[in-house]
Design a protein around this motif. Structure first.
Motif, PDB file in Angstrom:
ATOM      1  N   CYS A 185       0.858  -1.187   0.000  1.00 45.13           N
ATOM      2  CA  CYS A 185       0.000   0.000   0.000  1.00 45.13           C
ATOM      3  C   CYS A 185       0.893   1.235   0.000  1.00 45.13           C
ATOM      4  CB  CYS A 185      -0.900   0.025   1.230  1.00 45.13           C
ATOM      5  SG  CYS A 185      -1.988  -1.395   1.371  1.00 45.13           S
ATOM      6  N   GLN A 244       1.126   5.244   0.010  1.00 45.11           N
ATOM      7  CA  GLN A 244       0.359   6.470   0.246  1.00 45.11           C
ATOM      8  C   GLN A 244       1.295   7.666   0.291  1.00 45.11           C
ATOM      9  OE1 GLN A 244      -2.010   4.977   3.744  1.00 45.11           O
ATOM     10  NE2 GLN A 244      -3.644   6.130   2.746  1.00 45.11           N
ATOM     11  N   GLU A 263      -1.596  12.712   1.500  1.00 48.64           N
ATOM     12  CA  GLU A 263      -2.810  11.986   1.862  1.00 48.64           C
ATOM     13  C   GLU A 263      -2.783  11.589   3.339  1.00 48.64           C
ATOM     14  OE1 GLU A 263      -5.170   7.825   0.779  1.00 48.64           O
ATOM     15  OE2 GLU A 263      -3.766   8.668  -0.669  1.00 48.64           O
ATOM     16  N   THR A 275      -5.297   2.269   4.468  1.00 52.27           N
ATOM     17  CA  THR A 275      -5.843   2.023   3.139  1.00 52.27           C
ATOM     18  C   THR A 275      -5.869   0.533   2.872  1.00 52.27           C
ATOM     19  OG1 THR A 275      -5.586   2.505   0.765  1.00 52.27           O
ATOM     20  CG2 THR A 275      -3.574   2.227   2.044  1.00 52.27           C
ATOM     21  N   ASN A 280      -5.815  -0.271  -0.533  1.00 49.30           N
ATOM     22  CA  ASN A 280      -5.444  -0.226  -1.949  1.00 49.30           C
ATOM     23  C   ASN A 280      -4.025  -0.760  -2.139  1.00 49.30           C
ATOM     24  OD1 ASN A 280      -5.626   0.400  -4.712  1.00 49.30           O
ATOM     25  ND2 ASN A 280      -4.563   2.350  -4.356  1.00 49.30           N
ATOM     26  N   GLU A 305      -0.909  -1.995  -4.540  1.00 49.83           N
ATOM     27  CA  GLU A 305      -0.277  -1.908  -5.852  1.00 49.83           C
ATOM     28  C   GLU A 305       1.112  -2.535  -5.747  1.00 49.83           C
ATOM     29  OE1 GLU A 305      -1.744   2.048  -7.936  1.00 49.83           O
ATOM     30  OE2 GLU A 305      -1.503   2.370  -5.787  1.00 49.83           O
ATOM     31  N   ASP A 326       4.333  -1.170 -10.455  1.00 53.78           N
ATOM     32  CA  ASP A 326       3.480  -0.006 -10.704  1.00 53.78           C
ATOM     33  C   ASP A 326       4.224   1.283 -10.357  1.00 53.78           C
ATOM     34  OD1 ASP A 326       1.261  -1.538 -11.511  1.00 53.78           O
ATOM     35  OD2 ASP A 326       0.627  -1.814  -9.423  1.00 53.78           O
ATOM     36  N   THR A 349      -7.858  11.136  -1.694  1.00 51.58           N
ATOM     37  CA  THR A 349      -6.810  10.169  -2.001  1.00 51.58           C
ATOM     38  C   THR A 349      -5.857  10.761  -3.042  1.00 51.58           C
ATOM     39  OG1 THR A 349      -8.142   9.121  -3.717  1.00 51.58           O
ATOM     40  CG2 THR A 349      -8.289   8.208  -1.489  1.00 51.58           C
ATOM     41  N   PRO A 393      -3.705   9.326  -5.942  1.00 48.10           N
ATOM     42  CA  PRO A 393      -3.346   8.139  -6.724  1.00 48.10           C
ATOM     43  C   PRO A 393      -1.839   8.019  -6.898  1.00 48.10           C
ATOM     44  CG  PRO A 393      -5.145   9.353  -7.768  1.00 48.10           C
ATOM     45  CD  PRO A 393      -4.627  10.215  -6.668  1.00 48.10           C
ATOM     46  N   LEU A 394      -1.364   6.794  -7.085  1.00 49.16           N
ATOM     47  CA  LEU A 394       0.069   6.548  -7.165  1.00 49.16           C
ATOM     48  C   LEU A 394       0.734   7.406  -8.235  1.00 49.16           C
ATOM     49  CD1 LEU A 394       2.550   4.938  -6.246  1.00 49.16           C
ATOM     50  CD2 LEU A 394       1.892   3.155  -7.894  1.00 49.16           C
ATOM     51  N   GLN A 395       0.171   7.478  -9.423  1.00 50.74           N
ATOM     52  CA  GLN A 395       0.796   8.272 -10.480  1.00 50.74           C
ATOM     53  C   GLN A 395       0.915   9.738 -10.083  1.00 50.74           C
ATOM     54  OE1 GLN A 395      -1.085   7.693 -14.286  1.00 50.74           O
ATOM     55  NE2 GLN A 395      -0.594   5.505 -14.366  1.00 50.74           N
ATOM     56  N   GLU A 396      -0.112  10.277  -9.420  1.00 51.98           N
ATOM     57  CA  GLU A 396      -0.059  11.673  -8.988  1.00 51.98           C
ATOM     58  C   GLU A 396       0.956  11.861  -7.861  1.00 51.98           C
ATOM     59  OE1 GLU A 396      -0.693  15.706  -8.167  1.00 51.98           O
ATOM     60  OE2 GLU A 396      -0.886  14.483  -9.975  1.00 51.98           O
TER      61      GLU A 396
END
Length: 295
Positions: A200, A202, A206, A228, A230, A232, A236, A277, A279-282
């Motif tokens: 996860c 983060q 966040e 979280t 979520n 990945e 990723d 949240t 996101p990972l890319q952001e």
């Protein structure tokens, strides 16, 4: 809507990565912040008060902080996985005795808002249905102590279990590899990931929002929650880095790190609702940009 200020917020470990980020967020919101570390935070935000203190010394800590009117405590100070493995007694003194001292300080100062970081390392896993490292053992002990403290003294608390928090400045600890890979790419340097895993991730923005929101509520009892659910992969992460720098020389690892056990953050969402949240890319983009252009 105007935010109701809490009053002076004490952050232990305020000179660390997460402590610095949370200090800045609270100060920007108009809060008064006091930080305590073994050495007063170097290059800390000048808007805060930075003090030197040892969380293992309960009496000295109380004398230091009693005059300041502390109304909330965020307890972040701890030794991480490698230090707990290499110096287990010191790890227990800092992570367990220090935690008990902070609970006792909250009682002495009549503080009603007590937030602390646990870890998903506290969750039991195979092969022994127990934490798989001493850091996790100490964090599990802290969670249970906070629950018993509520039974004995009525103090409600919130314990948060992060997995991997990343962002500019997160450069120490086993999972700092995520930030270090982004930093290397931003500086045009190669980096070999030390492990591969599903985890996860983060971004610090966040996590500090979650912590800020937690400080604005007083639960009915002790709450412990994952942050979280979520999950990945480190692949990723590498892919997100290459969106920022297609030429990035980030090498994946063949060494597998265990994935987290089943996670549950329903208690946290019930307490504070939804949050923003990242996101990972952001999150990778923000971190990359800050390392590329630190000004």
């Amino acid at each position: 809507m105007t935010r109701a200020l809490i009053g002076p917020v004490l952050i232990t470990g305020g000179g660390g990565f997460l402590g610095r980020a949370l200090t800045g967020r609270l100060l920007d919101a108009g809060e008064t912040v006091v930080t305590v570390d073994l050495q007063a935070a170097q290059n800390g935000d000048p808007r805060a008060t930075h003090l030197a203190g040892d969380i293992r010394d309960s009496a000295a800590l109380r004398s230091l902080l009693a005059p300041l009117g502390i109304r909330a405590i965020v307890h972040l100070a701890a030794l991480v996985i490698p230090a707990c493995r290499d110096t287990p007694v010191l790890g227990a003194e800092v992570n367990v005795i220090g935690h008990l001292n902070m609970l006792d300080l909250a009682r002495a100062l009549e503080v009603k808002r007590f937030l602390y970081t646990s870890s998903i390392a506290a969750l039991p896993r195979p092969p022994h249905d127990a934490p798989v490292n001493l850091y996790g053992c100490w964090k599990r002990a802290c969670e249970d102590a906070a629950k018993v403290w509520h039974l004995d003294h009525g103090l409600a608390s919130i314990g948060l279990r992060p997995n991997v928090v990343y962002g500019p400045g997160r450069e120490a600890g086993e999972t700092a590899a995520i930030t270090l890979a982004i930093k290397a790419a931003a500086q045009g340097k190669p980096y070999a990931m030390p492990f591969a895993s599903d985890m996860c991730f983060q971004h610090v923005d966040e996590v500090t929002e979650i912590m800020d929101r937690c400080l604005q509520v007083i639960p009915d009892g002790p709450v412990v929650s994952d942050l979280t659910t979520n999950i990945e992969s480190t692949d990723d992460v590498i892919a997100a880095i290459r969106l920022c720098a297609p030429e990035a020389q980030i090498t994946a690892s063949d060494i597998r790190r265990p994935a987290p056990p089943e996670l549950d953050n329903r208690a946290l969402r019930s307490l504070i609702g939804d949050w923003t949240t990242v996101p990972l890319q952001e999150g990778v983009r923000r971190t990359f940009a800050q390392y590329r252009d630190p000004a």
